[in-house]
Design an enzyme around this catalytic site. Structure first.
Site, PDB file in Angstrom:
ATOM      1  N   HIS A   1      53.602  53.588  60.325  1.00 49.24           N
ATOM      2  CA  HIS A   1      53.225  54.934  60.790  1.00 49.24           C
ATOM      3  C   HIS A   1      52.449  55.739  59.746  1.00 49.24           C
ATOM      4  CE1 HIS A   1      56.741  56.682  58.785  1.00 49.24           C
ATOM      5  NE2 HIS A   1      57.599  56.352  59.729  1.00 49.24           N
TER       6      HIS A   1
ATOM      7  N   HIS B   1      71.056  55.479  62.231  1.00 50.49           N
ATOM      8  CA  HIS B   1      69.792  56.231  62.304  1.00 50.49           C
ATOM      9  C   HIS B   1      69.041  55.796  63.554  1.00 50.49           C
ATOM     10  CE1 HIS B   1      66.026  57.972  61.242  1.00 50.49           C
ATOM     11  NE2 HIS B   1      65.541  57.014  60.478  1.00 50.49           N
TER      12      HIS B   1
ATOM     13  N   GLU C   1      65.709  56.155  64.315  1.00 46.49           N
ATOM     14  CA  GLU C   1      64.293  55.760  64.284  1.00 46.49           C
ATOM     15  C   GLU C   1      64.173  54.289  64.691  1.00 46.49           C
ATOM     16  OE1 GLU C   1      62.108  56.884  60.753  1.00 46.49           O
ATOM     17  OE2 GLU C   1      60.207  56.704  61.813  1.00 46.49           O
TER      18      GLU C   1
ATOM     19  N   ASP D   1      62.621  51.621  64.024  1.00 40.74           N
ATOM     20  CA  ASP D   1      62.644  50.410  63.196  1.00 40.74           C
ATOM     21  C   ASP D   1      64.086  49.923  63.007  1.00 40.74           C
ATOM     22  OD1 ASP D   1      62.723  52.868  61.787  1.00 40.74           O
ATOM     23  OD2 ASP D   1      62.258  51.908  59.888  1.00 40.74           O
TER      24      ASP D   1
ATOM     25  N   HIS E   1      66.632  61.019  56.821  1.00 40.14           N
ATOM     26  CA  HIS E   1      65.530  61.945  56.954  1.00 40.14           C
ATOM     27  C   HIS E   1      65.306  62.399  58.397  1.00 40.14           C
ATOM     28  CE1 HIS E   1      62.290  59.131  58.454  1.00 40.14           C
ATOM     29  NE2 HIS E   1      63.324  58.370  58.322  1.00 40.14           N
TER      30      HIS E   1
ATOM     31  N   ASP F   1      68.024  54.656  55.625  1.00 35.84           N
ATOM     32  CA  ASP F   1      66.726  54.650  54.944  1.00 35.84           C
ATOM     33  C   ASP F   1      66.831  54.978  53.448  1.00 35.84           C
ATOM     34  OD1 ASP F   1      64.856  53.959  56.922  1.00 35.84           O
ATOM     35  OD2 ASP F   1      64.834  55.979  57.730  1.00 35.84           O
TER      36      ASP F   1
ATOM     37  N   TYR G   1      58.392  54.839  48.420  1.00 36.35           N
ATOM     38  CA  TYR G   1      59.200  55.137  49.603  1.00 36.35           C
ATOM     39  C   TYR G   1      59.720  56.570  49.531  1.00 36.35           C
ATOM     40  CZ  TYR G   1      62.433  54.290  53.410  1.00 36.35           C
ATOM     41  OH  TYR G   1      63.088  54.349  54.609  1.00 36.35           O
TER      42      TYR G   1
ATOM     43  N   HIS H   1      66.030  49.029  54.351  1.00 37.32           N
ATOM     44  CA  HIS H   1      64.750  48.400  53.998  1.00 37.32           C
ATOM     45  C   HIS H   1      64.838  47.861  52.572  1.00 37.32           C
ATOM     46  CE1 HIS H   1      62.612  50.189  57.418  1.00 37.32           C
ATOM     47  NE2 HIS H   1      63.096  51.362  57.083  1.00 37.32           N
TER      48      HIS H   1
END
Ligand code: FEO
Length: 393
Positions: free
Chosen positions: A24, A78, A80, A82, A145, A164, A191, A224
């Site tokens: 993104h 989370h 999001e 991914d 986040h 994250d 990151y 990640h």
């Protein structure tokens, strides 16, 4: 991927996205991973899933350990996609009525992402869930986040599943900090600069809170990149340092150019900065990705932006970068603008307006040169560089 047992009965089940190069709008030159974890206790628990297109790979990894239908609980730290994109496929495979633990905001956000009547079990901050030998503790980390973000902590193993936070976009054969060493830190820094910089004040509060709680942490498992096991405090300390944003004697000169005049100015400014002992970086906006530039900005004391005037405005790449930087809210910067122009010359004024909005300290009204820099113009650029150097620690 073959699952890896990170401690007894707890497995890393991540997938490696070797080829992603744009996450993104963030350049991922070395890919990334989406980490999922399985705890095999009396209640078998899956923590987070992966991107939608890797869901089958995750299910195949789970199947190397247990029949996926034996999973008792799913934790979503989370929303999001991914980390949640694989949920529909995974829930379908393990059982749609499997309890799905998430924060209250996670419940709301997952419901808005997926029209599924899953067996949501929203948890309170500090809430616990017994798995048998182990107990999970959920720690809300709102806005780190996303509003739904939370950590999951296993006190018996002293493992923090941090979503994250503390992650890195890095695809490699290494799974742990001790296998890659210092080479992981630039990825962790990038990151932080691109995903978390905006939330620096919250990070400092969170670290303080975790410290007050006296959480013992032997291992940090982000969603990640690599797992921190040799020295988890290293990445926590780095987060404190990056969040504090103490300016260094470093300047980033960011520019674009049409006929090289603004470029000549940029080079003269960098030369002067270098002569004054400043760690100066020259970054052309069509040679450097915005996510790499903001990484350099993170610990710089000075941000100097140059743009030619085009159509009475800024060069488009400069607008793009300023918009990106403004959103990430870097702090403690001195700033100056420069640029060449033909007849109207609004660029410097427009950059200064952006600096004001970012609450940067503008240390000079800016340097404008009509058409092509002559010796006098180059002297002005040198003087600007020297002035910036004097303003740095
Ligand atoms: Fe890796 Fe906020 O998702």
């Amino acid at each position: 991927m073959k699952p890896i047992e990170i401690v007894k009965d707890i497995y890393w089940l991540g997938v490696i996205d070797w080829n992603i190069r744009d996450f993104h709008g963030y350049s991922t030159y070395q890919g990334t991973t989406y980490n999922s974890f399985l705890i095999v206790d009396e209640k078998i628990t899956l923590i987070d899933t992966v991107k939608k297109e890797f869901a089958d790979e995750l299910i195949a990894s789970i199947s190397q350990i247990i029949d996926p239908k034996k999973i008792d609980y799913v934790i979503s730290n989370h929303t999001e996609m991914d980390h949640s994109g694989g949920l529909p496929r995974v829930m379908h495979r393990i059982g749609e009525d499997t309890p799905l633990y998430c924060s209250k905001m996670g419940h709301k956000n997952l419901s808005m992402h997926f029209s599924q009547e899953w067996n949501y079990q929203p948890v309170e901050n500090g809430g616990e869930l017994s798995l048998g030998k182990r107990t999970l503790t959920f720690l809300e980390t709102r806005m780190l986040h996303w509003p739904d973000s939370m950590f999951t902590y296993v006190k018996e193993d002293k493992i923090l599943f941090s979503s994250d936070a503390f992650g890195q976009h890095y695809a490699g054969i290494e799974r742990y900090d001790d296998e890659i060493g210092e080479a992981i830190m630039p990825h962790a820094k990038k990151y932080f600069a691109n995903i978390l910089l905006l939330y620096s004040p919250l990070i400092l509060k969170l670290v303080e809170k975790v410290s007050e709680m006296g959480l013992a942490i032997d291992m940090i498992c982000p969603d990640h990149g690599i797992i921190w096991r040799e020295n988890p405090s290293k990445i926590i300390n780095a987060y404190v340092e990056w969040s504090t944003q103490k300016p260094k004697r470093k300047a980033v000169v960011i520019y674009d150019t049409m006929w090289h005049s603004t470029e000549i100015m940029a080079e003269a400014i960098v030369e002067a900065l270098g002569q004054e002992g400043v760690n100066a970086r020259l970054m052309h906006l069509r040679s450097c990705h915005r996510s790499d530039i903001i990484t350099e900005v993170l610990d710089a004391g000075a941000v100097i932006v140059g743009s030619p005037t085009i159509n009475n405005g800024l060069f488009p790449t400069v607008s793009d970068f300023l918009t990106y930087m403004k959103g990430l809210k870097p702090k403690n910067k001195v700033a100056a603008a420069f640029g060449s122009y033909g007849w109207s010359g609004e660029a410097v004024k427009l950059i200064n307006q952006e600096f004001e909005e970012m609450k940067f300290e503008i240390i000079d009204p800016g340097t404008r040169i009509q058409y092509v820099p002559d010796d006098k113009g180059l002297d002005a650029c040198h003087n600007l560089g020297e002035k910036i150097a004097r303003a740095l620690p």
